[in-house]
Design an enzyme around this catalytic site. Structure first.
Site, short mmCIF file in Angstrom:
data_model
loop_
_atom_site.label_atom_id
_atom_site.label_comp_id
_atom_site.label_asym_id
_atom_site.label_seq_id
_atom_site.Cartn_x
_atom_site.Cartn_y
_atom_site.Cartn_z
N TYR A 70 0.81 -1.23 0.00
CA TYR A 70 0.00 0.00 0.00
C TYR A 70 0.84 1.27 0.00
O TYR A 70 0.31 2.37 -0.14
CB TYR A 70 -1.04 0.01 1.12
N GLU A 142 -8.44 -0.06 -6.69
CA GLU A 142 -9.33 -0.09 -5.52
C GLU A 142 -10.01 1.27 -5.34
O GLU A 142 -9.38 2.32 -5.51
CB GLU A 142 -8.51 -0.47 -4.27
N ASP A 176 -14.15 -1.35 -2.06
CA ASP A 176 -13.94 -1.54 -0.63
C ASP A 176 -15.09 -0.85 0.10
O ASP A 176 -15.28 0.37 -0.05
CB ASP A 176 -12.58 -0.92 -0.24
N HIS A 179 -14.08 2.01 2.38
CA HIS A 179 -13.59 3.16 1.61
C HIS A 179 -14.72 3.94 0.94
O HIS A 179 -14.75 5.16 1.01
CB HIS A 179 -12.58 2.71 0.55
N ASP A 224 -10.75 6.12 6.33
CA ASP A 224 -10.19 4.81 6.04
C ASP A 224 -9.66 4.09 7.29
O ASP A 224 -8.47 3.79 7.38
CB ASP A 224 -9.08 4.91 4.96
N GLU A 256 -11.06 -7.44 5.36
CA GLU A 256 -9.79 -6.82 5.78
C GLU A 256 -10.03 -6.14 7.12
O GLU A 256 -9.67 -4.99 7.32
CB GLU A 256 -9.33 -5.76 4.78
ZN ZN Z 1 -8.54 0.67 3.77
FE FE Z 2 -9.32 -2.53 0.85
FE FE Z 3 -6.39 -2.00 -0.20
#
Ligand code: ZN
Ligand code: FE
Ligand code: FE
Length: 285
Positions: A70, A142, A176, A179, A224, A256
């Protein structure tokens, strides 16, 4: 059957990830291609990959998702950082050829003050360099929370990147849930509208994977911070509606959330249950 799993540590290799996935009731999973902070990747063990592929076939593990480090910033203002991103993406995709037909997800990047247009142009340029006709992997952008100067907090930004990429057939999107909610899309109260907006702006056929996370923060917070399923602002029912939505039926869903394996096993069990879903979503009341 619902394809659901979680992010697993790749430290023990592929066969080990497959075994862990099965042990928690998962039939997909995600893993980092290298240390998430972006250091060198371990040598790929071809025998481990072969053993994994046989195990996955036997146990019904479907499409899996590799996640780029990331810290990688494909649209940095610094050319050396962009070149490092290019090398990492290339190297990761080369390794992914040992597991053909899977997905490789990355965070589009942060434009760090250069402006969103420049960020979008640089990301598209990177994609045009790495997406070759020989590739057997679909690369995913993403959806981001829009924290700082992140690119990808609006569906329009992802659409603009895709628009500029030549080999669009190798490109997709990973949604996500934390997100998009943090970015301001109300997938709790207006899931149908958000999905139609995604379809109108990007095209639902581009949606290839979903990250299932609750959020520690309210809608539009641009923070986030992932939360355990049912313990955040999205809540269990909203996330259940997403994983069981007929338009998303074939996609791999990866958790996640801040969990160890037993926590993931429990969340997978919770999300698989369909019974507790109320027959109508709140927006139709
Ligand atoms: Zn995230
Ligand atoms: Fe993610
Ligand atoms: Fe990610």
């Amino acid at each position: 059957m619902l394809k659901i799993g979680c992010h697993l540590s790749s430290a023990g290799g592929f066969l080990h990830m497959g075994q862990e996935a099965v042990s928690i009731g998962a039939n997909t999973f995600q893993f980092f291609t290298r240390n998430p902070r972006g250091s060198r990747a371990k040598e790929l063990d071809v025998r481990d990959v072969e053993a994994y592929l046989a195990f996955a076939k036997e146990h019904g593990i479907g499409t899996i998702v590799a996640h780029a480090p990331y810290t990688l910033n494909a649209c940095s203002a610094d050319e050396r950082v962009r070149e490092f991103a290019h090398q990492t993406l290339c190297d990761d995709l080369k390794r992914m050829e040992y597991l053909p037909g899977n997905l490789y997800n990355f965070h589009p990047g942060s434009h760090v003050g250069q402006g969103i247009e420049r960020g979008i142009a640089l990301i598209a340029e990177q994609l045009n360099r790495i997406l070759t006709p020989e590739l057997h992997t679909t690369v995913l952008l993403e959806t981001m929370s829009g924290k700082g100067s992140e690119v990808g907090g609006r569906f329009e930004e992802l659409a603009e990147i895709i628009e500029r990429v030549e080999r669009k057939e190798k490109l997709g999107v990973c949604l996500d849930t934390c997100h998009v909610y943090d970015a301001g899309y109300d997938i709790v109260g207006h899931l149908e509208e958000v999905l139609s907006e995604f379809d109108r702006v990007i095209g639902l056929r581009r949606l290839r994977a979903v990250h299932v996370n609750d959020s520690k923060n309210p809608i539009g917070s641009h923070k986030d911070r992932h939360e355990k399923i049912g313990e955040g602002f999205l809540g269990l029912e909203a996330l259940r509606r997403i994983v069981h939505h007929p338009l998303l039926a074939d996609l791999p869903f990866c958790l996640e959330t801040p969990n160890e394996l037993p926590g993931y096993a429990a969340e997978i069990r919770l999300l698989r249950e369909e019974d507790a879903i109320p027959c109508a979503s709140p927006e139709t009341h």
